[in-house]
Design an enzyme around this catalytic site. Structure first.
Site, PDB file in Angstrom:
ATOM      1  N   GLU A 146      31.961  30.984  48.229  1.00  0.00           N
ATOM      2  CA  GLU A 146      33.217  31.621  48.402  1.00  0.00           C
ATOM      3  C   GLU A 146      33.490  32.579  47.023  1.00  0.00           C
ATOM      4  OE1 GLU A 146      36.751  28.582  48.231  1.00  0.00           O
ATOM      5  OE2 GLU A 146      37.879  30.059  47.419  1.00  0.00           O
ATOM      6  N   ARG A 170      44.440  49.173  51.023  1.00  0.00           N
ATOM      7  CA  ARG A 170      45.273  47.865  51.023  1.00  0.00           C
ATOM      8  C   ARG A 170      45.532  47.516  49.365  1.00  0.00           C
ATOM      9  NH1 ARG A 170      43.213  41.552  51.508  1.00  0.00           N
ATOM     10  NH2 ARG A 170      45.274  40.720  51.528  1.00  0.00           N
ATOM     11  N   TYR A 224      43.010  45.354  44.790  1.00  0.00           N
ATOM     12  CA  TYR A 224      41.778  45.403  45.423  1.00  0.00           C
ATOM     13  C   TYR A 224      40.762  46.704  45.302  1.00  0.00           C
ATOM     14  CZ  TYR A 224      44.095  41.294  47.668  1.00  0.00           C
ATOM     15  OH  TYR A 224      44.866  40.407  47.980  1.00  0.00           O
ATOM     16  N   HIS A 242      36.150  35.869  45.874  1.00  0.00           N
ATOM     17  CA  HIS A 242      37.489  36.866  45.778  1.00  0.00           C
ATOM     18  C   HIS A 242      37.269  38.161  44.988  1.00  0.00           C
ATOM     19  CE1 HIS A 242      39.433  33.640  48.033  1.00  0.00           C
ATOM     20  NE2 HIS A 242      38.631  32.632  47.386  1.00  0.00           N
ATOM     21  N   PRO A 300      40.649  38.168  56.987  1.00  0.00           N
ATOM     22  CA  PRO A 300      41.770  38.799  57.490  1.00  0.00           C
ATOM     23  C   PRO A 300      42.316  39.758  56.343  1.00  0.00           C
ATOM     24  CG  PRO A 300      42.321  36.601  57.108  1.00  0.00           C
ATOM     25  CD  PRO A 300      41.090  36.495  57.072  1.00  0.00           C
ATOM     26  N   ASN A 301      42.413  41.097  56.954  1.00  0.00           N
ATOM     27  CA  ASN A 301      42.993  42.256  56.235  1.00  0.00           C
ATOM     28  C   ASN A 301      42.160  42.848  55.235  1.00  0.00           C
ATOM     29  OD1 ASN A 301      45.726  41.946  57.228  1.00  0.00           O
ATOM     30  ND2 ASN A 301      45.815  40.080  55.808  1.00  0.00           N
ATOM     31  N   ALA A 355      43.146  35.397  53.142  1.00  0.00           N
ATOM     32  CA  ALA A 355      44.514  34.344  53.314  1.00  0.00           C
ATOM     33  C   ALA A 355      44.065  33.066  53.952  1.00  0.00           C
ATOM     34  CB  ALA A 355      45.536  34.772  53.788  1.00  0.00           C
ATOM     35  N   ASN A 393      34.640  35.629  51.892  1.00  0.00           N
ATOM     36  CA  ASN A 393      35.764  35.850  51.534  1.00  0.00           C
ATOM     37  C   ASN A 393      36.840  35.611  52.645  1.00  0.00           C
ATOM     38  OD1 ASN A 393      38.237  36.722  50.408  1.00  0.00           O
ATOM     39  ND2 ASN A 393      37.349  38.649  49.416  1.00  0.00           N
ATOM     40  N   ARG A 453      47.555  34.871  40.147  1.00  0.00           N
ATOM     41  CA  ARG A 453      48.448  35.142  41.146  1.00  0.00           C
ATOM     42  C   ARG A 453      49.281  34.240  41.555  1.00  0.00           C
ATOM     43  NH1 ARG A 453      45.263  38.721  45.646  1.00  0.00           N
ATOM     44  NH2 ARG A 453      47.358  39.493  45.802  1.00  0.00           N
TER      45      ARG A 453
HETATM   46  C1  DQA Z   1      41.554  37.449  48.485  1.00  0.00           C
HETATM   47  C2  DQA Z   1      42.459  36.687  47.724  1.00  0.00           C
HETATM   48  C3  DQA Z   1      43.431  36.020  49.000  1.00  0.00           C
HETATM   49  O1  DQA Z   1      44.523  35.278  48.311  1.00  0.00           O
HETATM   50  C4  DQA Z   1      44.094  37.046  49.777  1.00  0.00           C
HETATM   51  O2  DQA Z   1      44.779  36.624  50.570  1.00  0.00           O
HETATM   52  C5  DQA Z   1      42.996  38.143  50.339  1.00  0.00           C
HETATM   53  C6  DQA Z   1      42.155  38.432  49.292  1.00  0.00           C
HETATM   54  C7  DQA Z   1      40.545  38.270  47.217  1.00  0.00           C
HETATM   55  O3  DQA Z   1      39.862  38.647  47.733  1.00  0.00           O
HETATM   56  O4  DQA Z   1      41.190  38.519  46.222  1.00  0.00           O
HETATM   57  O5  DQA Z   1      43.255  38.474  51.203  1.00  0.00           O
HETATM   58  O6  DQA Z   1      40.569  36.584  48.984  1.00  0.00           O
END
Ligand code: DQA
Length: 137
Positions: free
Chosen positions: A95, A17, A22, A97, A9-10, A74, A71, A104
């Site tokens: 995994e 964003r 990011y 990020h 998501p997102n 959230a 990735n 954070r």
């Molecule tokens: C994320 C870190 C997550 O905590 C966050 O919710 C994201 C992006 C990252 O790539 O840094 O959506 O996965």
């Protein structure tokens, strides 16, 4: 070698964003650079904001592909269902990020899925994906 990248998501908003966290690049253009970087790898990309669609994709590739770079956004911190899907498939999952989740908010320090993954790469910006692909080579 077949590797599936899955963004949760997102992450469709990358480039727009929170660029301070990011970065300024959208994933589609970065994906083109990845394909150039790894001509020997058959790379596929999937993004969804919907938990069930992410699970369906894991099931679809999880007995066919050589690796998944995931990735989960959230959902990393909340989804037992995605963690179970990773445990249920054969293909190893790394995994990733973009941000360093450990510098954070505290709720980002917990990954539901980490224990079912081959490893975790966090905090190297979009390069995290490149490093994850390299880990399969
Ligand atoms: C994320 C870190 C997550 O905590 C966050 O919710 C994201 C992006 C990252 O790539 O840094 O959506 O996965």
């Amino acid at each position: 070698m077949k590797i599936q990248i899955i963004n949760g998501p997102n992450l469709n908003l990358l480039g727009k964003r929170e660029p301070g966290i990011y970065g300024n690049e959208g994933f589609e253009s970065f994906f083109e650079s990845l394909k150039t970087m790894f001509p020997e790898v058959e790379l596929s990309y999937f993004q969804s904001n919907v938990e069930g669609e992410i699970i369906n994709k894991l099931h679809e590739v999880g007995f066919l592909f050589d690796g998944v770079v995931m990735n989960a956004g959230a959902y990393t911190h909340t989804s037992v269902a995605i963690a179970d899907a990773i445990a249920g498939i054969k293909t190893p999952v790394v995994e990733v990020h973009i941000s360093n989740v450990y510098n954070r908010e505290e709720f980002r320090h917990k990954s539901m899925m980490a224990k079912n993954c081959k490893g975790i790469i966090t905090g190297f910006g979009l390069k995290s994906y490149e490093l994850a692909i390299r880990s399969f080579l």
